[in-house]
Design an enzyme around this catalytic site. Sequence first.
Site, PDB file in Angstrom:
ATOM      1  N   SER A   1       0.831  -1.215   0.000  1.00 13.09           N
ATOM      2  CA  SER A   1       0.000   0.000   0.000  1.00 13.09           C
ATOM      3  C   SER A   1       0.859   1.256   0.000  1.00 13.09           C
ATOM      4  O   SER A   1       1.982   1.269   0.533  1.00 13.09           O
ATOM      5  CB  SER A   1      -0.843  -0.015   1.273  1.00 13.09           C
ATOM      6  OG  SER A   1      -1.439   1.230   1.490  1.00 13.09           O
TER       7      SER A   1
ATOM      8  N   TYR B   1      -1.531   0.382  10.260  1.00 14.02           N
ATOM      9  CA  TYR B   1      -1.770  -0.303   8.988  1.00 14.02           C
ATOM     10  C   TYR B   1      -0.538  -0.176   8.081  1.00 14.02           C
ATOM     11  O   TYR B   1      -0.046  -1.166   7.530  1.00 14.02           O
ATOM     12  CB  TYR B   1      -3.003   0.296   8.293  1.00 14.02           C
ATOM     13  CG  TYR B   1      -3.172  -0.189   6.873  1.00 14.02           C
ATOM     14  CD1 TYR B   1      -3.479  -1.513   6.607  1.00 14.02           C
ATOM     15  CD2 TYR B   1      -3.006   0.680   5.785  1.00 14.02           C
ATOM     16  CE1 TYR B   1      -3.621  -1.970   5.296  1.00 14.02           C
ATOM     17  CE2 TYR B   1      -3.152   0.237   4.486  1.00 14.02           C
ATOM     18  CZ  TYR B   1      -3.456  -1.091   4.243  1.00 14.02           C
ATOM     19  OH  TYR B   1      -3.581  -1.530   2.952  1.00 14.02           O
TER      20      TYR B   1
ATOM     21  N   LYS C   1       2.246  -3.159   6.572  1.00 12.47           N
ATOM     22  CA  LYS C   1       2.616  -3.384   5.164  1.00 12.47           C
ATOM     23  C   LYS C   1       4.129  -3.224   4.977  1.00 12.47           C
ATOM     24  O   LYS C   1       4.765  -3.999   4.262  1.00 12.47           O
ATOM     25  CB  LYS C   1       1.852  -2.415   4.254  1.00 12.47           C
ATOM     26  CG  LYS C   1       0.354  -2.675   4.222  1.00 12.47           C
ATOM     27  CD  LYS C   1       0.035  -3.987   3.509  1.00 12.47           C
ATOM     28  CE  LYS C   1      -1.413  -4.344   3.525  1.00 12.47           C
ATOM     29  NZ  LYS C   1      -1.727  -5.596   2.853  1.00 12.47           N
TER      30      LYS C   1
HETATM   31  N1  UFG Z   1     -12.843  11.056   2.186  1.00 13.33           N
HETATM   32  C1  UFG Z   1     -13.816  11.996   2.473  1.00 13.33           C
HETATM   33  N2  UFG Z   1     -15.058  11.552   2.805  1.00 13.33           N
HETATM   34  C2  UFG Z   1     -15.382  10.222   2.857  1.00 13.33           C
HETATM   35  C3  UFG Z   1     -14.384   9.271   2.541  1.00 13.33           C
HETATM   36  C4  UFG Z   1     -13.123   9.721   2.220  1.00 13.33           C
HETATM   37  O1  UFG Z   1     -13.566  13.204   2.445  1.00 13.33           O
HETATM   38  O2  UFG Z   1     -16.536   9.908   3.182  1.00 13.33           O
HETATM   39  C5  UFG Z   1     -11.505  11.504   1.809  1.00 13.33           C
HETATM   40  C6  UFG Z   1     -10.418  10.961   2.713  1.00 13.33           C
HETATM   41  O3  UFG Z   1     -10.241  11.785   3.818  1.00 13.33           O
HETATM   42  C7  UFG Z   1      -9.229  10.923   1.763  1.00 13.33           C
HETATM   43  C8  UFG Z   1      -9.854  10.657   0.392  1.00 13.33           C
HETATM   44  O4  UFG Z   1     -11.232  10.991   0.535  1.00 13.33           O
HETATM   45  O5  UFG Z   1      -8.636  12.168   1.730  1.00 13.33           O
HETATM   46  C9  UFG Z   1      -9.753   9.207  -0.026  1.00 13.33           C
HETATM   47  O6  UFG Z   1     -10.217   8.397   1.047  1.00 13.33           O
HETATM   48  P1  UFG Z   1     -10.450   6.833   0.909  1.00 13.33           P
HETATM   49  O7  UFG Z   1     -10.986   6.379   2.241  1.00 13.33           O
HETATM   50  O8  UFG Z   1     -11.270   6.546  -0.296  1.00 13.33           O
HETATM   51  O9  UFG Z   1      -9.018   6.265   0.650  1.00 13.33           O
HETATM   52  P2  UFG Z   1      -7.666   6.468   1.505  1.00 13.33           P
HETATM   53  O10 UFG Z   1      -6.780   7.342   0.710  1.00 13.33           O
HETATM   54  O11 UFG Z   1      -7.928   6.863   2.899  1.00 13.33           O
HETATM   55  O12 UFG Z   1      -7.178   4.964   1.607  1.00 13.33           O
HETATM   56  C10 UFG Z   1      -6.522   4.314   0.577  1.00 13.33           C
HETATM   57  C11 UFG Z   1      -6.708   2.818   0.742  1.00 13.33           C
HETATM   58  C12 UFG Z   1      -6.079   2.354   2.037  1.00 13.33           C
HETATM   59  C13 UFG Z   1      -4.637   2.773   2.061  1.00 13.33           C
HETATM   60  C14 UFG Z   1      -4.525   4.255   1.833  1.00 13.33           C
HETATM   61  C15 UFG Z   1      -3.079   4.659   1.723  1.00 13.33           C
HETATM   62  O13 UFG Z   1      -8.079   2.495   0.735  1.00 13.33           O
HETATM   63  O14 UFG Z   1      -6.165   0.964   2.136  1.00 13.33           O
HETATM   64  O15 UFG Z   1      -5.163   4.636   0.622  1.00 13.33           O
HETATM   65  O16 UFG Z   1      -2.888   5.852   2.372  1.00 13.33           O
HETATM   66  F1  UFG Z   1      -4.081   2.493   3.237  1.00 13.33           F
END
Ligand code: UFG
Length: 341
Positions: free
Chosen positions: A117, A141, A145
């Site tokens: 990741s 997490y 990884k």
């Molecule tokens: N976000 C929102 N509202 C929501 C959901 C997400 O504003 O309801 C924002 C988050 O704060 C983030 C972006 O949208 O800035 C993307 O969020 P996601 O939850 O879709 O994805 P992440 O970047 O948090 O997570 C992904 C993978 C993880 C991994 C991570 C690496 O899903 O498994 O990238 O940093 F660990």
Amino acid sequence: MSVLVIGGAGYVGSVVVERLAKTGRKTVVLDNLSTGHREAVEPHVTFVEGDAANADLLEHLMREFRVQSVMHFCALSLVPESVERPLAYYDNNVRSGIGLLAAMKRCEVGMFIFSSSAAVFGEPAENPIADDAPSRPSSPYGHTKAMFEQILRDCSHAEKIRSVSLRYFNAAGATDKYGEDHSPESHLIPIVLDVAMGRREAVGVFGRDYPTPDGTCIRDYIHVSDLADAHVRALEALEKGGETTAYNLGIGHGFSVFDVIRAAEEIACRKIPMIDRPRRPGDPACLVASSERIREHLHWHPQVVDLRRIIDSAWKWKQAHPNGYAQKSKEHGESPDIAVS
Ligand code: UFG
């Protein structure tokens, strides 16, 4: 000879299995269905319901199906949850993984593809993030990884298990058959599309005071088919004798939370209401991949680099599966080829 895909009923795993089936490889999926879905596994692929921590089962499958390589998708993968429940993350993502490698060693299975990741980088010093940028995870997490990547490097010569770690940035989109169905859902694109479908009232925007042009976080969204293509190329490289390595996987371009919402509004032809929410713990402001190494070594090039096409594929899948996989599984009463309690 076959490929054992652990966690092959999950989001990325299911699309990789679909791709593997097209290459004609014999594929066996092991999944405990804790988060995966039976209907997400290609119908002609052997499916075994069981746990990746069950060493006897792993050995049995490796011998029975003359397994030559293993792809490992099953992991706990929510950053905020890992901060709350670190032991569960180390147990599932590291301890179980070591058990799997030990079983591989006993069965003389020497090729391994690992779902790593972008979280191994934490808050990076610069973007795009190079393949050899320092690993400085900022969550349990991410640490799980990074630790497992280290274990794989150490195992390479000593234990004769060669591996490729694929560091996904933000997996997104769907194929015609397989898409994203998490419960509860925490990822941005499916949540935004749920709002567009009227299944949620509004999307919460987790912080709009980040040091980015519009104040919301920037991510590198990579289409799940392009991830699948990378897995097959990585496997082919190992089959040709390739050495242990790790690759970043993204399209090399970032989009903000507002970019995603605007693109979804265009695709769904409707307004998507938003609500301001506080920052989510552990969210870096910007994560964009440089995927130079895999482009150079394996000639991998993402085919879907347009955010609208990525979201459009997810939108089509969601419309065809308004209840995700859940409804279908109840109607059809699907069952495993082999069930292990
Ligand atoms: N976000 C929102 N509202 C929501 C959901 C997400 O504003 O309801 C924002 C988050 O704060 C983030 C972006 O949208 O800035 C993307 O969020 P996601 O939850 O879709 O994805 P992440 O970047 O948090 O997570 C992904 C993978 C993880 C991994 C991570 C690496 O899903 O498994 O990238 O940093 F660990």
